[in-house]
Design a protein around this motif. Structure first.
Motif, PDB file in Angstrom:
ATOM      1  N   ALA A 286      48.172   1.957  21.748  1.00 24.36           N
ATOM      2  CA  ALA A 286      48.238   3.405  21.975  1.00 24.36           C
ATOM      3  C   ALA A 286      47.440   3.812  23.205  1.00 24.36           C
ATOM      4  O   ALA A 286      47.931   4.545  24.072  1.00 24.36           O
ATOM      5  CB  ALA A 286      47.723   4.145  20.737  1.00 24.36           C
ATOM      6  N   VAL A 287      46.201   3.327  23.288  1.00 23.27           N
ATOM      7  CA  VAL A 287      45.346   3.702  24.417  1.00 23.27           C
ATOM      8  C   VAL A 287      45.856   3.078  25.706  1.00 23.27           C
ATOM      9  O   VAL A 287      45.851   3.713  26.766  1.00 23.27           O
ATOM     10  CB  VAL A 287      43.887   3.282  24.145  1.00 23.27           C
ATOM     11  N   GLY A 288      46.323   1.816  25.632  1.00 19.35           N
ATOM     12  CA  GLY A 288      46.879   1.174  26.813  1.00 19.35           C
ATOM     13  C   GLY A 288      48.104   1.903  27.330  1.00 19.35           C
ATOM     14  O   GLY A 288      48.293   2.050  28.538  1.00 19.35           O
ATOM     15  N   GLY A 289      48.937   2.373  26.397  1.00 18.56           N
ATOM     16  CA  GLY A 289      50.111   3.152  26.803  1.00 18.56           C
ATOM     17  C   GLY A 289      49.716   4.460  27.465  1.00 18.56           C
ATOM     18  O   GLY A 289      50.330   4.877  28.454  1.00 18.56           O
ATOM     19  N   LEU A 290      48.667   5.105  26.919  1.00 13.89           N
ATOM     20  CA  LEU A 290      48.182   6.354  27.511  1.00 13.89           C
ATOM     21  C   LEU A 290      47.645   6.120  28.917  1.00 13.89           C
ATOM     22  O   LEU A 290      47.952   6.877  29.850  1.00 13.89           O
ATOM     23  CB  LEU A 290      47.089   6.951  26.621  1.00 13.89           C
ATOM     24  N   PHE A 291      46.840   5.064  29.073  1.00 11.24           N
ATOM     25  CA  PHE A 291      46.270   4.751  30.386  1.00 11.24           C
ATOM     26  C   PHE A 291      47.360   4.384  31.395  1.00 11.24           C
ATOM     27  O   PHE A 291      47.236   4.675  32.587  1.00 11.24           O
ATOM     28  CB  PHE A 291      45.275   3.597  30.273  1.00 11.24           C
ATOM     29  N   THR A 292      48.424   3.722  30.916  1.00 10.00           N
ATOM     30  CA  THR A 292      49.524   3.348  31.807  1.00 10.00           C
ATOM     31  C   THR A 292      50.304   4.591  32.243  1.00 10.00           C
ATOM     32  O   THR A 292      50.719   4.704  33.409  1.00 10.00           O
ATOM     33  CB  THR A 292      50.468   2.362  31.099  1.00 10.00           C
ATOM     34  N   ALA A 293      50.492   5.516  31.314  1.00 11.51           N
ATOM     35  CA  ALA A 293      51.226   6.750  31.632  1.00 11.51           C
ATOM     36  C   ALA A 293      50.440   7.651  32.580  1.00 11.51           C
ATOM     37  O   ALA A 293      51.022   8.373  33.396  1.00 11.51           O
ATOM     38  CB  ALA A 293      51.559   7.500  30.344  1.00 11.51           C
ATOM     39  N   TYR A 294      49.102   7.592  32.461  1.00  5.20           N
ATOM     40  CA  TYR A 294      48.229   8.421  33.317  1.00  5.20           C
ATOM     41  C   TYR A 294      47.234   7.506  34.032  1.00  5.20           C
ATOM     42  O   TYR A 294      46.098   7.335  33.575  1.00  5.20           O
ATOM     43  CB  TYR A 294      47.501   9.470  32.494  1.00  5.20           C
TER      44      TYR A 294
ATOM     45  N   TRP B 129      41.093   2.273  35.711  1.00  2.37           N
ATOM     46  CA  TRP B 129      41.341   1.397  36.847  1.00  2.37           C
ATOM     47  C   TRP B 129      42.290   0.259  36.457  1.00  2.37           C
ATOM     48  O   TRP B 129      43.089  -0.203  37.241  1.00  2.37           O
ATOM     49  CB  TRP B 129      40.033   0.776  37.337  1.00  2.37           C
ATOM     50  N   ASP B 130      42.151  -0.227  35.227  1.00  2.00           N
ATOM     51  CA  ASP B 130      42.905  -1.400  34.778  1.00  2.00           C
ATOM     52  C   ASP B 130      43.315  -1.140  33.321  1.00  2.00           C
ATOM     53  O   ASP B 130      42.583  -1.487  32.391  1.00  2.00           O
ATOM     54  CB  ASP B 130      42.025  -2.648  34.880  1.00  2.00           C
ATOM     55  N   PRO B 131      44.469  -0.485  33.096  1.00  2.00           N
ATOM     56  CA  PRO B 131      44.803   0.106  31.798  1.00  2.00           C
ATOM     57  C   PRO B 131      44.647  -0.789  30.573  1.00  2.00           C
ATOM     58  O   PRO B 131      43.951  -0.429  29.629  1.00  2.00           O
ATOM     59  CB  PRO B 131      46.267   0.537  31.988  1.00  2.00           C
ATOM     60  N   TRP B 132      45.291  -1.961  30.558  1.00  2.00           N
ATOM     61  CA  TRP B 132      45.310  -2.737  29.317  1.00  2.00           C
ATOM     62  C   TRP B 132      43.975  -3.412  28.995  1.00  2.00           C
ATOM     63  O   TRP B 132      43.512  -3.315  27.844  1.00  2.00           O
ATOM     64  CB  TRP B 132      46.454  -3.752  29.349  1.00  2.00           C
ATOM     65  N   PRO B 133      43.300  -4.068  29.945  1.00  2.00           N
ATOM     66  CA  PRO B 133      41.966  -4.591  29.616  1.00  2.00           C
ATOM     67  C   PRO B 133      40.984  -3.486  29.256  1.00  2.00           C
ATOM     68  O   PRO B 133      40.157  -3.645  28.354  1.00  2.00           O
ATOM     69  CB  PRO B 133      41.549  -5.313  30.907  1.00  2.00           C
ATOM     70  N   ASP B 134      41.092  -2.354  29.957  1.00  4.70           N
ATOM     71  CA  ASP B 134      40.202  -1.233  29.673  1.00  4.70           C
ATOM     72  C   ASP B 134      40.451  -0.699  28.259  1.00  4.70           C
ATOM     73  O   ASP B 134      39.508  -0.371  27.525  1.00  4.70           O
ATOM     74  CB  ASP B 134      40.431  -0.128  30.705  1.00  4.70           C
ATOM     75  N   ALA B 135      41.719  -0.609  27.876  1.00  5.67           N
ATOM     76  CA  ALA B 135      42.064  -0.146  26.524  1.00  5.67           C
ATOM     77  C   ALA B 135      41.549  -1.121  25.473  1.00  5.67           C
ATOM     78  O   ALA B 135      41.017  -0.716  24.422  1.00  5.67           O
ATOM     79  CB  ALA B 135      43.588   0.009  26.401  1.00  5.67           C
TER      80      ALA B 135
ATOM     81  N   LEU C 131      34.463 -11.214  26.095  1.00  4.89           N
ATOM     82  CA  LEU C 131      35.332 -12.165  26.776  1.00  4.89           C
ATOM     83  C   LEU C 131      36.184 -11.495  27.855  1.00  4.89           C
ATOM     84  O   LEU C 131      36.533 -12.120  28.863  1.00  4.89           O
ATOM     85  CB  LEU C 131      36.243 -12.862  25.754  1.00  4.89           C
ATOM     86  N   VAL C 132      36.514 -10.229  27.648  1.00  3.05           N
ATOM     87  CA  VAL C 132      37.292  -9.481  28.633  1.00  3.05           C
ATOM     88  C   VAL C 132      36.391  -8.619  29.502  1.00  3.05           C
ATOM     89  O   VAL C 132      36.654  -8.406  30.690  1.00  3.05           O
ATOM     90  CB  VAL C 132      38.362  -8.614  27.928  1.00  3.05           C
ATOM     91  N   GLY C 133      35.303  -8.126  28.920  1.00  2.00           N
ATOM     92  CA  GLY C 133      34.427  -7.198  29.627  1.00  2.00           C
ATOM     93  C   GLY C 133      33.742  -7.784  30.843  1.00  2.00           C
ATOM     94  O   GLY C 133      33.591  -7.102  31.870  1.00  2.00           O
ATOM     95  N   VAL C 134      33.325  -9.046  30.778  1.00  2.00           N
ATOM     96  CA  VAL C 134      32.607  -9.656  31.900  1.00  2.00           C
ATOM     97  C   VAL C 134      33.466  -9.700  33.165  1.00  2.00           C
ATOM     98  O   VAL C 134      33.085  -9.146  34.198  1.00  2.00           O
ATOM     99  CB  VAL C 134      32.092 -11.062  31.531  1.00  2.00           C
ATOM    100  N   PRO C 135      34.653 -10.336  33.138  1.00  2.00           N
ATOM    101  CA  PRO C 135      35.462 -10.371  34.372  1.00  2.00           C
ATOM    102  C   PRO C 135      35.957  -8.993  34.805  1.00  2.00           C
ATOM    103  O   PRO C 135      36.060  -8.720  36.002  1.00  2.00           O
ATOM    104  CB  PRO C 135      36.635 -11.295  34.011  1.00  2.00           C
ATOM    105  N   LEU C 136      36.242  -8.099  33.840  1.00  5.44           N
ATOM    106  CA  LEU C 136      36.751  -6.780  34.191  1.00  5.44           C
ATOM    107  C   LEU C 136      35.708  -5.978  34.954  1.00  5.44           C
ATOM    108  O   LEU C 136      36.022  -5.324  35.954  1.00  5.44           O
ATOM    109  CB  LEU C 136      37.178  -6.025  32.934  1.00  5.44           C
ATOM    110  N   ASN C 137      34.466  -6.005  34.504  1.00  6.64           N
ATOM    111  CA  ASN C 137      33.416  -5.234  35.169  1.00  6.64           C
ATOM    112  C   ASN C 137      33.133  -5.756  36.567  1.00  6.64           C
ATOM    113  O   ASN C 137      32.932  -4.974  37.503  1.00  6.64           O
ATOM    114  CB  ASN C 137      32.141  -5.246  34.327  1.00  6.64           C
ATOM    115  N   PHE C 138      33.110  -7.069  36.748  1.00  6.25           N
ATOM    116  CA  PHE C 138      32.910  -7.620  38.089  1.00  6.25           C
ATOM    117  C   PHE C 138      34.070  -7.229  39.009  1.00  6.25           C
ATOM    118  O   PHE C 138      33.859  -6.893  40.181  1.00  6.25           O
ATOM    119  CB  PHE C 138      32.777  -9.146  38.028  1.00  6.25           C
TER     120      PHE C 138
END
Length: 214
Positions: free
Chosen positions: A117-125, A130-136, A165-172
């Motif tokens: 749901a959140v990934g879809g929202l971030f993709t639509a807007y 910055w990076d919808p699906w990892p951020d969601a 596991l996702v947060g480390v590479p995403l933040n860098f």
């Protein structure tokens, strides 16, 4: 409050922002307090969210700011949960336990559906992230972890580990180097905290012998 988004210093070629450093340092302290089952973990999480909310709002990042509002709301609810008498163990500390299989199913299902749901929202807007699906994934995983922590479930540590596991590479990748470094430290604290709560849950599950002091 624009100074929150200004550069504090540079290390190894990475630009460290004041808000990034302050918010995540307090968040790290909050995780350590959670390990110790201290009620102060929730005010610390609330303060970290407030700092990041102010920074994101000042930078006109409404999506990121909105996420911090939800984190702050869950932190307030978690404080209320831990402050209730029925959440206490016999020694007066916060009671911890493993979730039931049904509860684990609810947590996993909520994480999956929430991420979609959140990934879809971030993709639509796209301006919301910055990076919808990892951020969601990180956002929903954080909420699930905080919920499980508020309920005293050992599984909350597993949820934090999956977020790491996702947060480390995403933040860098997104220029939040300090967040990336802190997430690495989070990983170590998660492993130690997981062990502590695991042992604590086994002690809580042991029956008290009749006539023995509680």
């Amino acid at each position: 409050m624009n100074w929150l988004n200004s550069e504090a210093f540079t290390v190894f070629g990475q630009h460290i922002k004041w808000a990034d450093m302050m918010g995540n340092t307090i968040g790290l302290i909050a995780l350590a307090l959670g390990w110790r089952r201290s009620l102060w973990t929730w005010p610390a999480q609330f303060l970290a969210g407030a700092i990041l909310l102010t920074a994101f709002a000042t930078a006109h990042l409404s999506g990121s700011a909105g996420k911090q509002v939800i984190v702050m709301a869950v932190a307030a609810w978690g404080f209320w949960q831990w402050n209730r008498g029925e959440r206490k163990a016999q020694d007066g500390s916060v009671a911890v336990r493993f979730a039931t299989w049904r509860e684990r199913g609810y947590l996993a299902g909520a994480a999956a559906l929430g991420t979609l749901a959140v990934g879809g929202l971030f993709t639509a807007y796209p301006t919301l992230s910055w990076d919808p699906w990892p951020d969601a994934y990180i956002f929903v995983g954080t909420i699930v972890a905080m919920y499980a922590q508020a309920r005293g479930m050992v599984e909350f540590w597993f949820a934090w580990l999956l977020v790491d596991l996702v947060g480390v590479p995403l933040n860098f990748a997104n220029g939040f180097a300090f967040s990336g470094f802190v997430y690495i430290i989070y990983g170590a604290l998660v492993l130690w905290g997981m062990r502590d709560w695991w042992l604590r849950s086994r002690q809580s599950a042991q029956p008290v012998l009749e006539g023995a002091p509680a």
